[in-house]
Structure formats: structure tokens, C-alpha cells
Design an enzyme around this catalytic site. Structure first.
Site, PDB file in Angstrom:
ATOM      1  N   ILE A 120       0.831  -1.218   0.000  1.00 34.84           N
ATOM      2  CA  ILE A 120       0.000   0.000   0.000  1.00 34.84           C
ATOM      3  C   ILE A 120       0.864   1.266   0.000  1.00 34.84           C
ATOM      4  CG2 ILE A 120      -2.068  -1.028   1.034  1.00 34.84           C
ATOM      5  CD1 ILE A 120      -1.169   0.367   3.706  1.00 34.84           C
ATOM      6  N   THR A 152      -9.232   0.397  15.148  1.00 36.33           N
ATOM      7  CA  THR A 152      -9.346  -0.451  16.336  1.00 36.33           C
ATOM      8  C   THR A 152      -9.795   0.351  17.551  1.00 36.33           C
ATOM      9  OG1 THR A 152      -7.991  -1.690  17.907  1.00 36.33           O
ATOM     10  CG2 THR A 152      -6.838  -0.050  16.616  1.00 36.33           C
ATOM     11  N   ASP A 153     -10.421  -0.336  18.502  1.00 34.16           N
ATOM     12  CA  ASP A 153     -10.794   0.326  19.762  1.00 34.16           C
ATOM     13  C   ASP A 153      -9.569   0.680  20.603  1.00 34.16           C
ATOM     14  OD1 ASP A 153     -10.088  -2.265  20.538  1.00 34.16           O
ATOM     15  OD2 ASP A 153     -11.969  -2.686  21.583  1.00 34.16           O
ATOM     16  N   GLU A 154      -8.398   0.088  20.251  1.00 31.06           N
ATOM     17  CA  GLU A 154      -7.200   0.344  21.064  1.00 31.06           C
ATOM     18  C   GLU A 154      -6.726   1.787  20.981  1.00 31.06           C
ATOM     19  OE1 GLU A 154      -4.009  -2.379  20.795  1.00 31.06           O
ATOM     20  OE2 GLU A 154      -5.315  -4.116  20.650  1.00 31.06           O
ATOM     21  N   TYR A 182       1.790  -0.304  18.192  1.00 30.34           N
ATOM     22  CA  TYR A 182       0.718  -0.652  17.257  1.00 30.34           C
ATOM     23  C   TYR A 182      -0.444   0.342  17.358  1.00 30.34           C
ATOM     24  CZ  TYR A 182      -3.704  -2.748  15.828  1.00 30.34           C
ATOM     25  OH  TYR A 182      -4.954  -2.932  15.282  1.00 30.34           O
ATOM     26  N   LYS A 240      -2.053   3.175  14.700  1.00 31.73           N
ATOM     27  CA  LYS A 240      -3.445   3.145  14.227  1.00 31.73           C
ATOM     28  C   LYS A 240      -4.121   4.483  14.558  1.00 31.73           C
ATOM     29  CE  LYS A 240      -5.458   0.317  12.493  1.00 31.73           C
ATOM     30  NZ  LYS A 240      -5.609  -0.054  11.060  1.00 31.73           N
ATOM     31  N   LYS A 258      -2.190 -14.789  17.450  1.00 30.63           N
ATOM     32  CA  LYS A 258      -3.210 -14.099  18.244  1.00 30.63           C
ATOM     33  C   LYS A 258      -3.760 -15.031  19.326  1.00 30.63           C
ATOM     34  CE  LYS A 258      -3.285 -10.176  15.781  1.00 30.63           C
ATOM     35  NZ  LYS A 258      -2.507 -10.404  14.571  1.00 30.63           N
ATOM     36  N   GLN A 285      -4.143 -20.435  21.452  1.00 31.18           N
ATOM     37  CA  GLN A 285      -4.493 -21.419  22.487  1.00 31.18           C
ATOM     38  C   GLN A 285      -5.160 -22.652  21.876  1.00 31.18           C
ATOM     39  OE1 GLN A 285      -2.802 -20.298  24.675  1.00 31.18           O
ATOM     40  NE2 GLN A 285      -2.952 -18.082  24.367  1.00 31.18           N
TER      41      GLN A 285
HETATM   42  P1  NAD Z   1      -3.668  -9.303   9.863  1.00 30.56           P
HETATM   43  O1  NAD Z   1      -2.327  -9.048  10.423  1.00 30.56           O
HETATM   44  O2  NAD Z   1      -4.269 -10.656  10.004  1.00 30.56           O
HETATM   45  O3  NAD Z   1      -3.680  -8.958   8.307  1.00 30.56           O
HETATM   46  C1  NAD Z   1      -3.059  -7.820   7.781  1.00 30.56           C
HETATM   47  C2  NAD Z   1      -2.992  -7.988   6.265  1.00 30.56           C
HETATM   48  O4  NAD Z   1      -2.407  -6.800   5.707  1.00 30.56           O
HETATM   49  C3  NAD Z   1      -2.113  -9.162   5.813  1.00 30.56           C
HETATM   50  O5  NAD Z   1      -2.744  -9.870   4.774  1.00 30.56           O
HETATM   51  C4  NAD Z   1      -0.840  -8.499   5.326  1.00 30.56           C
HETATM   52  O6  NAD Z   1      -0.154  -9.234   4.326  1.00 30.56           O
HETATM   53  C5  NAD Z   1      -1.381  -7.185   4.792  1.00 30.56           C
HETATM   54  N1  NAD Z   1      -0.378  -6.113   4.769  1.00 30.56           N
HETATM   55  C6  NAD Z   1       0.461  -5.749   5.786  1.00 30.56           C
HETATM   56  N2  NAD Z   1       1.245  -4.740   5.382  1.00 30.56           N
HETATM   57  C7  NAD Z   1       0.881  -4.446   4.107  1.00 30.56           C
HETATM   58  C8  NAD Z   1       1.322  -3.474   3.162  1.00 30.56           C
HETATM   59  N3  NAD Z   1       2.301  -2.610   3.455  1.00 30.56           N
HETATM   60  N4  NAD Z   1       0.730  -3.450   1.940  1.00 30.56           N
HETATM   61  C9  NAD Z   1      -0.264  -4.327   1.642  1.00 30.56           C
HETATM   62  N5  NAD Z   1      -0.709  -5.268   2.488  1.00 30.56           N
HETATM   63  C10 NAD Z   1      -0.146  -5.320   3.719  1.00 30.56           C
HETATM   64  O7  NAD Z   1      -4.610  -8.192  10.503  1.00 30.56           O
HETATM   65  P2  NAD Z   1      -6.146  -8.275  10.951  1.00 30.56           P
HETATM   66  O8  NAD Z   1      -6.220  -8.777  12.325  1.00 30.56           O
HETATM   67  O9  NAD Z   1      -6.905  -8.919   9.866  1.00 30.56           O
HETATM   68  O10 NAD Z   1      -6.483  -6.717  10.989  1.00 30.56           O
HETATM   69  C11 NAD Z   1      -6.937  -6.054   9.823  1.00 30.56           C
HETATM   70  C12 NAD Z   1      -7.270  -4.619  10.156  1.00 30.56           C
HETATM   71  O11 NAD Z   1      -8.273  -4.587  11.163  1.00 30.56           O
HETATM   72  C13 NAD Z   1      -6.098  -3.825  10.721  1.00 30.56           C
HETATM   73  O12 NAD Z   1      -6.173  -2.513  10.198  1.00 30.56           O
HETATM   74  C14 NAD Z   1      -6.328  -3.820  12.215  1.00 30.56           C
HETATM   75  O13 NAD Z   1      -5.777  -2.678  12.804  1.00 30.56           O
HETATM   76  C15 NAD Z   1      -7.839  -3.802  12.263  1.00 30.56           C
HETATM   77  N6  NAD Z   1      -8.471  -4.369  13.465  1.00 30.56           N
HETATM   78  C16 NAD Z   1      -8.137  -5.633  13.865  1.00 30.56           C
HETATM   79  C17 NAD Z   1      -8.818  -6.201  14.946  1.00 30.56           C
HETATM   80  C18 NAD Z   1      -8.522  -7.627  15.403  1.00 30.56           C
HETATM   81  O14 NAD Z   1      -9.116  -8.072  16.377  1.00 30.56           O
HETATM   82  N7  NAD Z   1      -7.658  -8.377  14.746  1.00 30.56           N
HETATM   83  C19 NAD Z   1      -9.801  -5.460  15.617  1.00 30.56           C
HETATM   84  C20 NAD Z   1     -10.078  -4.162  15.182  1.00 30.56           C
HETATM   85  C21 NAD Z   1      -9.426  -3.636  14.093  1.00 30.56           C
HETATM   86  O1  DAU Z   2      -9.002  -4.549  20.298  1.00 27.15           O
HETATM   87  C1  DAU Z   2      -8.710  -4.719  18.951  1.00 27.15           C
HETATM   88  C2  DAU Z   2      -7.320  -5.300  18.785  1.00 27.15           C
HETATM   89  O2  DAU Z   2      -7.416  -6.669  19.176  1.00 27.15           O
HETATM   90  C3  DAU Z   2      -6.783  -5.179  17.371  1.00 27.15           C
HETATM   91  O3  DAU Z   2      -6.591  -3.829  17.067  1.00 27.15           O
HETATM   92  C4  DAU Z   2      -5.456  -5.932  17.210  1.00 27.15           C
HETATM   93  O4  DAU Z   2      -5.043  -5.908  15.856  1.00 27.15           O
HETATM   94  C5  DAU Z   2      -5.667  -7.366  17.647  1.00 27.15           C
HETATM   95  O5  DAU Z   2      -4.441  -8.073  17.587  1.00 27.15           O
HETATM   96  C6  DAU Z   2      -6.229  -7.409  19.061  1.00 27.15           C
HETATM   97  O6  DAU Z   2      -5.250  -6.901  20.004  1.00 27.15           O
HETATM   98  P1  DAU Z   2      -4.976  -7.636  21.412  1.00 27.15           P
HETATM   99  O7  DAU Z   2      -3.614  -7.271  21.841  1.00 27.15           O
HETATM  100  O8  DAU Z   2      -6.115  -7.431  22.334  1.00 27.15           O
HETATM  101  O9  DAU Z   2      -5.053  -9.184  20.888  1.00 27.15           O
HETATM  102  P2  DAU Z   2      -4.172 -10.478  21.214  1.00 27.15           P
HETATM  103  O10 DAU Z   2      -4.866 -11.610  20.504  1.00 27.15           O
HETATM  104  O11 DAU Z   2      -2.743 -10.282  20.965  1.00 27.15           O
HETATM  105  O12 DAU Z   2      -4.379 -10.660  22.786  1.00 27.15           O
HETATM  106  C7  DAU Z   2      -5.675 -10.715  23.378  1.00 27.15           C
HETATM  107  C8  DAU Z   2      -5.493 -10.754  24.890  1.00 27.15           C
HETATM  108  O13 DAU Z   2      -4.903 -12.009  25.259  1.00 27.15           O
HETATM  109  C9  DAU Z   2      -4.571  -9.703  25.429  1.00 27.15           C
HETATM  110  O14 DAU Z   2      -5.029  -9.290  26.709  1.00 27.15           O
HETATM  111  C10 DAU Z   2      -3.223 -10.421  25.561  1.00 27.15           C
HETATM  112  C11 DAU Z   2      -3.648 -11.808  25.932  1.00 27.15           C
HETATM  113  N1  DAU Z   2      -2.776 -12.925  25.481  1.00 27.15           N
HETATM  114  C12 DAU Z   2      -2.345 -12.944  24.197  1.00 27.15           C
HETATM  115  C13 DAU Z   2      -1.587 -13.996  23.726  1.00 27.15           C
HETATM  116  C14 DAU Z   2      -1.086 -14.030  22.296  1.00 27.15           C
HETATM  117  C15 DAU Z   2      -2.469 -13.958  26.369  1.00 27.15           C
HETATM  118  O15 DAU Z   2      -2.884 -13.948  27.547  1.00 27.15           O
HETATM  119  N2  DAU Z   2      -1.727 -15.008  25.897  1.00 27.15           N
HETATM  120  C16 DAU Z   2      -1.263 -15.075  24.628  1.00 27.15           C
HETATM  121  O16 DAU Z   2      -0.602 -16.069  24.271  1.00 27.15           O
END
Ligand code: NAD
Ligand code: DAU
Length: 332
Positions: free
Chosen positions: A59, A121-123, A148, A152, A187, A192
Site C-alpha cells: 500500500i 481499532t478500539d485500542e 501498534y 493506528k 493471536k 491457544q
Molecule cells: P492481519 O495481520 O491478520 O492482516 C493484515 C494484512 O495486511 C495481511 O494480509 C498483510 O499481508 C497485509 N499487509 C500488511 N502490510 C501491508 C502493506 N504494506 N501493503 C499491503 N498489504 C499489507 O490483521 P487483521 O487482524 O486482519 O487486521 C486487519 C485490520 O483490522 C487492521 O487494520 C487492524 O488494525 C484492524 N483491526 C483488527 C482487529 C482484530 O481483532 N484483529 C480489531 C479491530 C481492528
Molecule cells: O481490540 C482490537 C485489537 O485486538 C486489534 O486492534 C489488534 O489488531 C488485535 O491483535 C487485538 O489486540 P490484542 O492485543 O487485544 O489481541 P491479542 O490476541 O494479541 O491478545 C488478546 C489478549 O490475550 C490480550 O489481553 C493479551 C492476551 N494474550 C495474548 C496472547 C497471544 C495472552 O494472555 N496469551 C497469549 O498467548
């Protein structure tokens, strides 16, 4: 029929969105994805070739992005570096993709007048105390904690500035923690589940009291489509499904659903700066745009997710050993 460009469409939530769009609309989707360690072409396998075009690229590549914007009716921007633990280890890619990448897309949207929906994200709001009855709303001040979440937050502010200063046609959504198929094994929930499948004890950071507000990725997708169709330009919508759970309860539920003793897990080194609690108030999205989540029951959504990881080991196995080796090097 519209032509949608989806950045990060080979990642967890992006690929769920692509599946959702192809199943529920007649739009054509072009995915732009760099295929970092988190992107997986296999997450889009089986989708009809006449509905989906895959472009491998960054991107931050302004020329590539410009050409793709010229051919899109709307862009949904998921691409990001997304994992907090990685951002503590090496923040640089988070700045490149989340800040400069988003800037590159905004400049293309400005040149072409393209409708853009920015996924966040809510973060960005920081964290709440465990005993605080408050939840995040669209007016909660930004207060991000990690590399991170601060990148965002920066990307959200760029979108707001490009709307106000240049009239870019953008909306923003901030969603809580997603679960479901195609989530990388780094994640919490898939780590787990796949640990239990491999005979490794689940790993809980610190005391395990931290609370996350879980939403199924398909509900996130339906919310994004709703905002894309009916959201007001320049506005922000919070997405959540009233799914607050502490991490200990989630680990215990995974173990129970997988036929193991509920206490068969280990406490490991806590995450630096670990946010305590996230909680979303999605009243605006529900009352103004009429959105409702479909996956009301976390336990059955989690059971489906466990089943998905049991039957799709070829999808996650290639990443598992390296992910666990990384965590082991951090005492996690
Ligand atoms: P992810 O890490 O699983 O996927 C990210 C994707 O973006 C991958 O396919 C990666 O190859 C691609 N990517 C990374 N850098 C790139 C670049 N420079 N150019 C093009 N593609 C690139 O992430 P996710 O968990 O699917 O999160 C997606 C979006 O949602 C993010 O913006 C994240 O901040 C947001 N979000 C995630 C969560 C969550 O719980 N995972 C919650 C709220 C918001
Ligand atoms: O709230 C939205 C966010 O949720 C997104 O913006 C992020 O992209 C996404 O990764 C997620 O962030 P968290 O840091 O909350 O997610 P994670 O899955 O890394 O961890 C969830 C919770 O579990 C957090 O409190 C950390 C804890 N954890 C995580 C891992 C990987 C553990 O206790 N053990 C673990 O092994």
C-alpha cells in the site's frame, strides 16, 4: 454492482470481509496485499475467479495504488501491521504500513475522489479500569498505549485531516477484538486452540484478568458493509457486539470445549504496557444505521472456530513452530 478495492484482503479480517462481500453482494473485489507473514493467499481459496482479482503489492507503492484507485468505486482499507507483541519487538514496520501506507492511500483517494472506508481499532482509546462501568464511544479521547495502537491512532487522525482539509470521502470504524476463521496463530484465541491441538498448554499473560470485547469477524464484516453503504462521510462508527470476557474465562472455555481440564494452562510473562480492558458502546451504529450482530452467542461462535482450526491444520501449521519459537524467546 460496484468495484471494491480491499487492502489487506489476504489477512484475517480482510479475508473474512472478502468472503462476506462475495456471498452477500454482487460486487467485484480486487485485493491488494503485500503477503507479509500475516497474509495468506489460501484464505481466499475457492472464491469465484470472475468476482475476485488478487494484486500482490504494498500500500506504500504510490504508482501501484494510483492505478488501482483509478479503477475502484470504493476502497476498504484493512492492510496493517496488527500485532501488539510484534510492535513491542520491532515498531518500524508499523510506522511504514500503518502511517505511510495510509497516507499513500489518502493521497490517491484525494486525486481520484474515491470513497474510502478506513478500518481501525478500539485500542486507539487506550484502556479502561476493570471496575469502570464506562465503555468507549465515538467521543472518547484518543489515548493509545502501544506502538501498534499509536500508529493506528495516527492513521485515524490522518483520515480525519484529509476529510476536513481536502474533502476526501472517507469514513472510519473502530472495532473490538475479532475471532473466527483465518486468524493467524500468533493471536490469543487461535494460539491457544492450536496449542491444545498440538498438546502444548495454553499460555496466559500475567494474572489473566485483562478483558477484551469479542466480536465474530463476520459481524465486523456486515458492520463495515453497512457503513460503506449508509455511513455519513467524515464520521466515525464504533463496532462491537457486547462480548466482554476476561482472558482467564476465554482460556478455560477453550479448554472445556476441547475436552481438557479447565485449569490445564500456564501463566507466562506479561505483555509490556498490557492494556487492562476494552469495551465498545456501538449504540450509534445500531440506532443510526440499523446494524445488528448475528453471532450473539460467544460460546457457539468459539466452538465453530475451534472446529475450523481442527479441520484446517494445513492452513495454520506452517506458521505454528516459528510463532511459538518467537514467544518462547520472550518467556511467553
Ligand atoms: P492481519 O495481520 O491478520 O492482516 C493484515 C494484512 O495486511 C495481511 O494480509 C498483510 O499481508 C497485509 N499487509 C500488511 N502490510 C501491508 C502493506 N504494506 N501493503 C499491503 N498489504 C499489507 O490483521 P487483521 O487482524 O486482519 O487486521 C486487519 C485490520 O483490522 C487492521 O487494520 C487492524 O488494525 C484492524 N483491526 C483488527 C482487529 C482484530 O481483532 N484483529 C480489531 C479491530 C481492528
Ligand atoms: O481490540 C482490537 C485489537 O485486538 C486489534 O486492534 C489488534 O489488531 C488485535 O491483535 C487485538 O489486540 P490484542 O492485543 O487485544 O489481541 P491479542 O490476541 O494479541 O491478545 C488478546 C489478549 O490475550 C490480550 O489481553 C493479551 C492476551 N494474550 C495474548 C496472547 C497471544 C495472552 O494472555 N496469551 C497469549 O498467548
Amino acid at each position: 454492482m460496484a468495484r471494491l478495492l480491499v487492502t489487506g484482503g489476504a489477512g484475517f479480517i480482510g479475508s473474512n470481509f472478502v468472503h462476506h462481500v462475495i456471498e452477500n453482494t454482487d460486487h467485484h473485489v480486487t485485493v491488494l496485499d503485500k503477503l507479509t507473514y500475516a497474509g495468506n493467499r489460501a484464505s481466499l481459496a475457492g472464491l469465484p475467479e470472475d468476482r475476485l482479482t488478487f494484486v500482490h503489492g504494498d500500500i506504500g507503492d504510490a504508482a501501484l495504488v494510483d492505478g488501482l484507485f483509478a479503477e475502484a468505486d470504493a476502497v476498504v482499507h484493512y492492510a496493517a501491521e496488527s500485532h501488539n507483541d510484534n510492535s513491542l519487538h520491532d515498531p518500524r514496520p508499523f510506522l511504514d504500513t500503518n502511517i505511510i501506507g495510509t497516507y499513500t492511500l489518502l493521497e490517491a483517494a484525494r486525486r481520484h475522489g474515491t470513497r474510502l472506508h478506513h478500518i481501525s481499532t478500539d485500542e486507539v482509546y487506550g484502556d479502561l479500569e476493570l471496575d469502570d462501568p464506562a465503555r468507549f464511544t465515538e467521543t472518547t479521547p484518543y489515548n493509545p498505549s502501544s506502538p501498534y495502537s499509536s500508529t493506528k491512532a495516527g492513521s485515524d487522525l490522518l483520515v480525519r485531516a484529509w476529510v476536513r482539509s481536502f474533502g476526501v470521502q472517507a469514513t472510519i470504524s473502530n472495532c473490538s477484538n475479532n475471532y473466527g476463521p483465518y486468524q493467524h496463530v500468533e493471536k490469543f484465541i487461535p494460539r491457544q486452540i492450536t496449542n491444545v491441538i498440538r498438546g502444548i498448554r495454553p499460555k496466559l499473560y500475567g494474572a489473566g484478568h485483562n478483558v477484551r470485547d469479542w466480536i465474530h469477524a463476520d459481524d465486523h464484516s456486515s458492520a463495515v458493509l453497512t457503513i460503506l453503504e449508509r455511513g455519513e462521510i467524515g464520521e466515525t462508527y464504533l463496532i462491537g457486539a457486547d462480548g466482554e470476557k476476561d482472558n482467564t474465562s476465554v482460556v478455560e472455555l477453550i479448554l472445556t470445549l476441547m475436552g481438557q481440564p479447565a485449569d490445564a494452562y500456564d501463566h507466562v510473562t506479561d505483555r509490556a504496557g498490557h492494556d487492562l480492558r476494552y469495551a465498545i458502546d456501538s449504540t450509534r451504529l445500531r440506532t443510526e444505521l440499523g446494524w445488528r450482530p448475528r453471532f450473539g452467542d460467544f460460546e457457539s461462535g468459539l466452538a465453530d472456530t475451534i472446529e475450523w482450526y481442527r479441520t484446517n491444520e494445513t492452513w495454520w501449521a506452517p506458521a505454528k513452530d516459528a510463532t511459538e519459537a518467537f514467544y518462547a524467546s520472550k518467556g511467553q
